[in-house]
Design a protein around this motif. Structure first.
Motif, short mmCIF file in Angstrom:
data_model
loop_
_atom_site.label_atom_id
_atom_site.label_comp_id
_atom_site.label_asym_id
_atom_site.label_seq_id
_atom_site.Cartn_x
_atom_site.Cartn_y
_atom_site.Cartn_z
N SER A 36 -9.14 74.46 82.41
CA SER A 36 -10.09 75.02 81.44
C SER A 36 -11.15 73.97 81.16
N ALA A 37 -12.35 74.44 80.79
CA ALA A 37 -13.45 73.53 80.50
C ALA A 37 -14.48 74.26 79.66
N GLY A 38 -15.44 73.46 79.16
CA GLY A 38 -16.51 74.02 78.36
C GLY A 38 -17.86 73.57 78.85
N THR A 39 -18.87 74.39 78.59
CA THR A 39 -20.23 74.03 78.98
C THR A 39 -20.81 73.01 77.99
N GLY A 62 -1.80 69.99 72.28
CA GLY A 62 -2.06 68.70 72.92
C GLY A 62 -3.26 68.70 73.85
N GLN A 63 -3.93 69.83 73.99
CA GLN A 63 -5.08 69.93 74.89
C GLN A 63 -6.33 69.34 74.24
N THR A 64 -7.25 68.90 75.08
CA THR A 64 -8.51 68.34 74.61
C THR A 64 -9.67 69.04 75.30
N PRO A 65 -10.69 69.45 74.56
CA PRO A 65 -11.86 70.07 75.19
C PRO A 65 -12.47 69.14 76.25
N THR A 66 -12.84 69.73 77.38
CA THR A 66 -13.32 68.99 78.54
C THR A 66 -14.61 69.61 79.05
N LEU A 67 -15.52 68.76 79.48
CA LEU A 67 -16.77 69.22 80.08
C LEU A 67 -16.51 69.79 81.47
N ILE A 68 -17.17 70.88 81.80
CA ILE A 68 -17.02 71.50 83.11
C ILE A 68 -17.43 70.51 84.20
N ASP A 69 -16.63 70.46 85.26
CA ASP A 69 -16.86 69.55 86.38
C ASP A 69 -17.38 70.37 87.56
N PRO A 70 -18.61 70.13 88.02
CA PRO A 70 -19.17 70.91 89.13
C PRO A 70 -18.29 70.90 90.38
N GLN A 71 -17.61 69.78 90.64
CA GLN A 71 -16.73 69.72 91.81
C GLN A 71 -15.54 70.66 91.64
N LEU A 72 -14.99 70.73 90.44
CA LEU A 72 -13.88 71.65 90.18
C LEU A 72 -14.33 73.09 90.38
N ARG A 87 -22.28 80.01 80.48
CA ARG A 87 -22.94 80.29 81.76
C ARG A 87 -22.56 79.22 82.77
N VAL A 88 -22.13 79.67 83.95
CA VAL A 88 -21.80 78.76 85.05
C VAL A 88 -22.56 79.26 86.27
N ASP A 89 -23.32 78.38 86.90
CA ASP A 89 -24.07 78.77 88.10
C ASP A 89 -23.12 79.10 89.23
N PRO A 90 -23.33 80.23 89.91
CA PRO A 90 -22.48 80.62 91.02
C PRO A 90 -22.48 79.59 92.15
N VAL A 91 -21.36 79.48 92.83
CA VAL A 91 -21.19 78.57 93.95
C VAL A 91 -20.61 79.37 95.11
N ASP A 92 -21.19 79.22 96.30
CA ASP A 92 -20.65 79.91 97.48
C ASP A 92 -19.20 79.51 97.69
N GLY A 93 -18.36 80.50 97.97
CA GLY A 93 -16.96 80.25 98.25
C GLY A 93 -16.06 80.33 97.03
N THR A 94 -16.64 80.41 95.85
CA THR A 94 -15.86 80.53 94.62
C THR A 94 -16.16 81.89 94.00
N ARG A 95 -15.10 82.59 93.63
CA ARG A 95 -15.25 83.89 92.98
C ARG A 95 -15.49 83.68 91.49
N PHE A 96 -16.35 84.51 90.91
CA PHE A 96 -16.68 84.41 89.48
C PHE A 96 -16.44 85.74 88.80
N GLU A 97 -15.89 85.68 87.59
CA GLU A 97 -15.72 86.85 86.74
C GLU A 97 -16.13 86.48 85.33
N ASN A 98 -16.63 87.46 84.58
CA ASN A 98 -16.87 87.26 83.16
C ASN A 98 -16.00 88.23 82.40
#
Length: 138
Positions: A36-39, A62-72, A87-98
């Protein structure tokens, strides 16, 4: 094939995405890699989100908010954004759902009651997604 992987994203990574990740870990166990991550991550997990999950046996305290990692984003199989703001920019090869999750506060429902309704909405979606991911495994 490797096991499926999913990244849950919301703006602050303190509520909905943390809830989704915790619920997915409970539903899928070790069968799915869960992130999980946040923008724009906040400082801490939302206390009411954590409380509502403890009621169903999921501990995210015990979780900590984390910045979204483009590599992930490129590495996971699926990115799920929760709510209307993230909002997360689409990346080829990765499926996206909202997942346009319910927002009980729009109906005047706040506090722990609001979080329970949000939790239950996300949990229903998690159960469906976990079943889909299990059927795509080798």
């Amino acid at each position: 094939m490797s096991k499926p992987s999913v990244l849950f994203v919301c703006v602050k990574n303190g509520g909905k995405s943390q809830m989704a990740a915790g619920l997915m870990r409970k539903a899928a166990g070790d069968a799915v890699d869960v992130y999980s991550a946040g923008t724009t991550p906040g400082a801490a997990v939302n206390a009411l989100s954590a409380e509502s999950l403890l009621e169903v046996g999921v501990d995210i305290t015990g979780q900590t908010p984390t910045l979204i990692d483009p590599q992930l984003v490129r590495d996971v199989d699926l990115v799920v954004t929760l709510g209307r703001e993230a909002r997360v920019d689409p990346v080829d090869g990765t499926r996206f759902e909202n997942w346009d999750t319910i927002e009980p506060s729009e109906r005047g429902i706040d506090g722990i009651e609001r979080m329970r309704l949000v939790r239950d909405d996300i949990a229903t979606r998690i159960d469906e997604l976990a079943a889909q991911l299990r059927t795509t495994q080798p």
